[in-house]
Enzyme design. Structure first.
Site, PDB file in Angstrom:
ATOM      1  N   GLU A 204       5.002   7.523   7.532  1.00 37.63           N
ATOM      2  CA  GLU A 204       4.128   8.423   7.909  1.00 37.63           C
ATOM      3  C   GLU A 204       2.918   7.569   7.992  1.00 37.63           C
ATOM      4  OE1 GLU A 204       3.900  12.221   5.886  1.00 37.63           O
ATOM      5  OE2 GLU A 204       5.968  12.767   6.585  1.00 37.63           O
TER       6      GLU A 204
ATOM      7  N   THR B 124      11.469   2.940  14.979  1.00 38.81           N
ATOM      8  CA  THR B 124      11.987   2.227  15.720  1.00 38.81           C
ATOM      9  C   THR B 124      13.172   3.026  16.751  1.00 38.81           C
ATOM     10  OG1 THR B 124      12.002   0.094  14.166  1.00 38.81           O
ATOM     11  CG2 THR B 124      13.931   0.376  15.815  1.00 38.81           C
TER      12      THR B 124
ATOM     13  N   GLY C 160       4.691 -29.039  18.615  1.00 37.18           N
ATOM     14  CA  GLY C 160       3.379 -29.563  18.859  1.00 37.18           C
ATOM     15  C   GLY C 160       2.828 -28.337  19.842  1.00 37.18           C
TER      16      GLY C 160
ATOM     17  N   GLU D 123      11.245  -2.010   6.415  1.00 41.59           N
ATOM     18  CA  GLU D 123      12.384  -1.699   5.240  1.00 41.59           C
ATOM     19  C   GLU D 123      11.589  -2.031   3.981  1.00 41.59           C
ATOM     20  OE1 GLU D 123      16.390  -1.593   5.860  1.00 41.59           O
ATOM     21  OE2 GLU D 123      16.427  -1.257   7.754  1.00 41.59           O
TER      22      GLU D 123
HETATM   23  C1  LIG Z   1       8.238  -2.783  13.981  1.00 40.83           C
HETATM   24  C2  LIG Z   1       8.120  -1.729  12.901  1.00 40.83           C
HETATM   25  C3  LIG Z   1       9.276  -1.056  13.117  1.00 40.83           C
HETATM   26  C4  LIG Z   1       9.355  -0.144  12.050  1.00 40.83           C
HETATM   27  N1  LIG Z   1      10.649   0.997  11.969  1.00 40.83           N
HETATM   28  C5  LIG Z   1      10.653   1.751  11.198  1.00 40.83           C
HETATM   29  C6  LIG Z   1      11.586   2.855  11.169  1.00 40.83           C
HETATM   30  O1  LIG Z   1      12.436   2.907  12.132  1.00 40.83           O
HETATM   31  N2  LIG Z   1      11.450   3.918  10.342  1.00 40.83           N
HETATM   32  C7  LIG Z   1      10.471   3.974   9.221  1.00 40.83           C
HETATM   33  O2  LIG Z   1      10.654   5.000   8.598  1.00 40.83           O
HETATM   34  N3  LIG Z   1       9.679   3.205   9.360  1.00 40.83           N
HETATM   35  C8  LIG Z   1       9.680   2.298  10.187  1.00 40.83           C
HETATM   36  N4  LIG Z   1       8.616   1.127   9.869  1.00 40.83           N
HETATM   37  C9  LIG Z   1       7.676   1.158   8.746  1.00 40.83           C
HETATM   38  C10 LIG Z   1       7.738   0.164   7.668  1.00 40.83           C
HETATM   39  O3  LIG Z   1       8.817   0.563   7.197  1.00 40.83           O
HETATM   40  C11 LIG Z   1       6.494   0.179   7.092  1.00 40.83           C
HETATM   41  O4  LIG Z   1       5.157  -0.549   8.049  1.00 40.83           O
HETATM   42  C12 LIG Z   1       6.400  -0.540   5.696  1.00 40.83           C
HETATM   43  O5  LIG Z   1       7.165   0.167   4.928  1.00 40.83           O
HETATM   44  C13 LIG Z   1       5.060  -0.591   5.026  1.00 40.83           C
HETATM   45  O6  LIG Z   1       4.211   0.451   5.253  1.00 40.83           O
HETATM   46  P1  LIG Z   1       2.680   0.495   5.706  1.00 40.83           P
HETATM   47  O7  LIG Z   1       2.711  -0.130   7.145  1.00 40.83           O
HETATM   48  O8  LIG Z   1       2.110   1.776   5.536  1.00 40.83           O
HETATM   49  O9  LIG Z   1       1.999  -0.313   4.841  1.00 40.83           O
HETATM   50  P2  LIG Z   1       1.196  -0.196   3.309  1.00 40.83           P
HETATM   51  O10 LIG Z   1       2.158   0.613   2.583  1.00 40.83           O
HETATM   52  O11 LIG Z   1      -0.142   0.617   3.678  1.00 40.83           O
HETATM   53  O12 LIG Z   1       0.918  -1.541   2.762  1.00 40.83           O
HETATM   54  C14 LIG Z   1      -0.132  -2.342   2.971  1.00 40.83           C
HETATM   55  C15 LIG Z   1      -0.199  -3.617   2.135  1.00 40.83           C
HETATM   56  O13 LIG Z   1      -0.369  -3.130   0.883  1.00 40.83           O
HETATM   57  C16 LIG Z   1       0.614  -3.593   0.077  1.00 40.83           C
HETATM   58  N5  LIG Z   1       1.274  -2.660  -0.969  1.00 40.83           N
HETATM   59  C17 LIG Z   1       0.985  -1.463  -0.762  1.00 40.83           C
HETATM   60  N6  LIG Z   1       1.588  -0.909  -2.201  1.00 40.83           N
HETATM   61  C18 LIG Z   1       1.494  -1.823  -2.861  1.00 40.83           C
HETATM   62  C19 LIG Z   1       1.794  -2.011  -4.360  1.00 40.83           C
HETATM   63  N7  LIG Z   1       2.344  -0.952  -5.147  1.00 40.83           N
HETATM   64  N8  LIG Z   1       1.795  -3.149  -4.910  1.00 40.83           N
HETATM   65  C20 LIG Z   1       1.507  -4.221  -3.892  1.00 40.83           C
HETATM   66  N9  LIG Z   1       1.072  -4.226  -2.848  1.00 40.83           N
HETATM   67  C21 LIG Z   1       1.416  -2.899  -2.345  1.00 40.83           C
HETATM   68  C22 LIG Z   1       1.854  -3.835   1.222  1.00 40.83           C
HETATM   69  O14 LIG Z   1       2.830  -4.655   0.473  1.00 40.83           O
HETATM   70  C23 LIG Z   1       1.074  -4.165   2.230  1.00 40.83           C
HETATM   71  O15 LIG Z   1       0.857  -5.571   2.224  1.00 40.83           O
HETATM   72  C24 LIG Z   1       8.467   0.050  10.874  1.00 40.83           C
HETATM   73  C25 LIG Z   1       7.447  -0.737  10.920  1.00 40.83           C
HETATM   74  C26 LIG Z   1       7.095  -1.624  11.815  1.00 40.83           C
HETATM   75  C27 LIG Z   1       6.099  -2.537  11.874  1.00 40.83           C
END
Ligand SMILES: Cc1cc2nc3c(=O)[nH]c(=O)nc-3n(C[C@H](O)[C@H](O)[C@H](O)COP(=O)(O)OP(=O)(O)OC[C@H]3O[C@@H](n4cnc5c(N)ncnc54)[C@H](O)[C@@H]3O)c2cc1C
Length: 385
Positions: free
Chosen positions: A127, A158, A339, A363
């Site tokens: 979300e 996705t 390159g 994931e």
């Molecule tokens: C192309 C694409 C397809 C996707 N498909 C799906 C799907 O089909 N279904 C679905 O449900 N989701 C899907 N996702 C979502 C994806 O799983 C999330 O983007 C991912 O889990 C990260 O969540 P976020 O983007 O909110 O990043 P955030 O959780 O906001 O993270 C931001 C940064 O903070 C770091 N961070 C966060 N918490 C911690 C912690 N405790 N310790 C250290 N570092 C931390 C993260 O590693 C990252 O570098 C998809 C994403 C993309 C880009």
């Protein structure tokens, strides 16, 4: 210990490779440029039995192993990582949740058409405010007579605009925290359920990604997937398999980057020599090949443990962490070996680099994989295999 694929697995590998070369390769650049999801490919994948690789034959699946699934993922991703990602979300996440938690009736009604490729599925956990911290889900499902009413939204999904059904996590009892999150199957056409904005992405552009929106969306009790309150717990188990698939997906991109680099290094001449004659290029190729091989071994180990019914949470995350980071590094080196031409769309390596980055995010990010591995080793298992 046998590192060879058996004859059936070699045949599977060849079948998927031939399919990808014939049906995906000629179109990949166009799908990437137009950000187009090729629906017809999924019908074709269904005819080959690849839309339900791991699901039992009685539910329309091919009844194959997790290692077979890793082979399929690597071979598809080697040619078109967007198509492979869409299949991964359909198979391991959406179908995987129904296979794990669904009743017999739900498997017949929902899983079978997904496994046969008649329908496409998506899986909504993330979300806007709940990414890595997926336990912070805000979408609600409130009991209403013999059903539930869903409100909220999911992001980054996705297949979000092309799926015929979605498996969605929603809070049924806020007081219980993560054990108050439940899973629901919501079919396309259900009033109050719609796809939102289509995302414009860096990579995996042949894969459709969008929001899912729920506005007073009523589903029957028959759409509750698994036990009420177990949606998040089941999610963790689903991701154990999912991460093996995404790790194999990353190996596919890394392999493609390596192959393209070896080809180019033997073609390109500078200073009167093939650039493959220069030790700097040889060392890059040697390191790339070593990392690809190591990543593949980690993927196959995790798949093998799963297939033997053994604990594999840490090993899945290790495979995903290493393969995801490897694909980015190897694709980056592939661009360097090419390159200036590596920077152009005329060669596929710039797409490999853009696609590869998703393997360190989807994931569970690389940072989250480290948290999972450390938790497993330090607090749950207390040992390293
Ligand atoms: C192309 C694409 C397809 C996707 N498909 C799906 C799907 O089909 N279904 C679905 O449900 N989701 C899907 N996702 C979502 C994806 O799983 C999330 O983007 C991912 O889990 C990260 O969540 P976020 O983007 O909110 O990043 P955030 O959780 O906001 O993270 C931001 C940064 O903070 C770091 N961070 C966060 N918490 C911690 C912690 N405790 N310790 C250290 N570092 C931390 C993260 O590693 C990252 O570098 C998809 C994403 C993309 C880009």
């Amino acid at each position: 210990m046998d590192f060879d694929l058996n004859e059936e697995q070699k045949l599977l590998q060849k079948t998927v490779r031939d399919f990808a070369e014939a049906e995906l390769r000629p179109h990949s650049r166009e799908w990437d440029e137009k950000q187009e999801f090729p629906r017809e490919v999924f019908t074709h994948l269904g005819a080959l039995g690849l839309m339900g690789v791991c699901w039992p034959a009685e539910y329309g699946g091919a009844g194959m192993s997790t290692l077979d699934w890793a082979i399929v993922m690597e071979e598809l991703s080697r040619v078109d990582a967007g198509v492979a990602l869409s299949l991964a979300a359909h198979h391991s996440l959406c179908s995987g949740h129904i296979a794990l938690a669904g009743s017999e009736a739900q498997k017949q009604k929902f899983l079978a058409p997904l496994a046969r490729g008649e329908k496409v599925g998506c899986w909504g956990l993330t979300e806007p405010g709940a990414g890595s911290d997926a336990g912070g889900t805000r979408t609600t499902a409130v009991r209403d007579g013999d059903g539930f009413v869903l409100n909220g939204s999911k992001t980054f999904i996705t297949n979000g605009r092309v799926a015929d059904m979605a498996v969605v996590m929603a809070v049924t009892d806020k007081a219980k925290g993560k054990k108050g999150i439940s899973a629901f199957v919501v079919e396309r056409g259900t009033p109050g359920f719609r796809s939102g904005k289509k995302e414009d992405k860096l990579g995996v552009r042949s894969s459709d990604t969008s929001e899912l929106v729920f506005e007073d969306c009523r589903v029957g009790a028959a759409n509750l997937l698994g036990q009420e309150g177990m949606g998040f717990v089941d999610t963790l188990r689903i991701l154990d398999r999912g991460r093996i698939g995404i790790a194999a997906w990353s190996v596919g991109i890394a392999q493609a980057s390596l192959e393209a680099s070896m080809r180019y290094a033997r073609e390109r001449k500078q200073f009167g020599h093939m650039i493959a004659d220069f030790q700097a290029i040889q060392f890059k190729v040697a390191e790339m090949a070593t990392r690809v091989g190591a990543a593949r071994l980690l993927v196959h180990r995790a798949a093998d443990l799963r297939d033997k019914g053994r604990e594999h949470t840490a090993e899945s995350s290790m495979a995903k962490l290493f393969a995801g980071e490897t694909a980015v590094e190897v694709a980056l080196e592939a661009v360097q070996i090419h390159g200036g031409y590596g920077y152009l769309k005329d060669y596929p390596v710039e797409r490999y680099l853009r696609d590869s980055k998703l393997g360190t995010i989807g994931e569970g990010t690389s940072e989250v994989q480290k948290l999972v591995i450390a938790r497993e080793l330090l607090t749950l298992r207390g040992m390293v295999r």
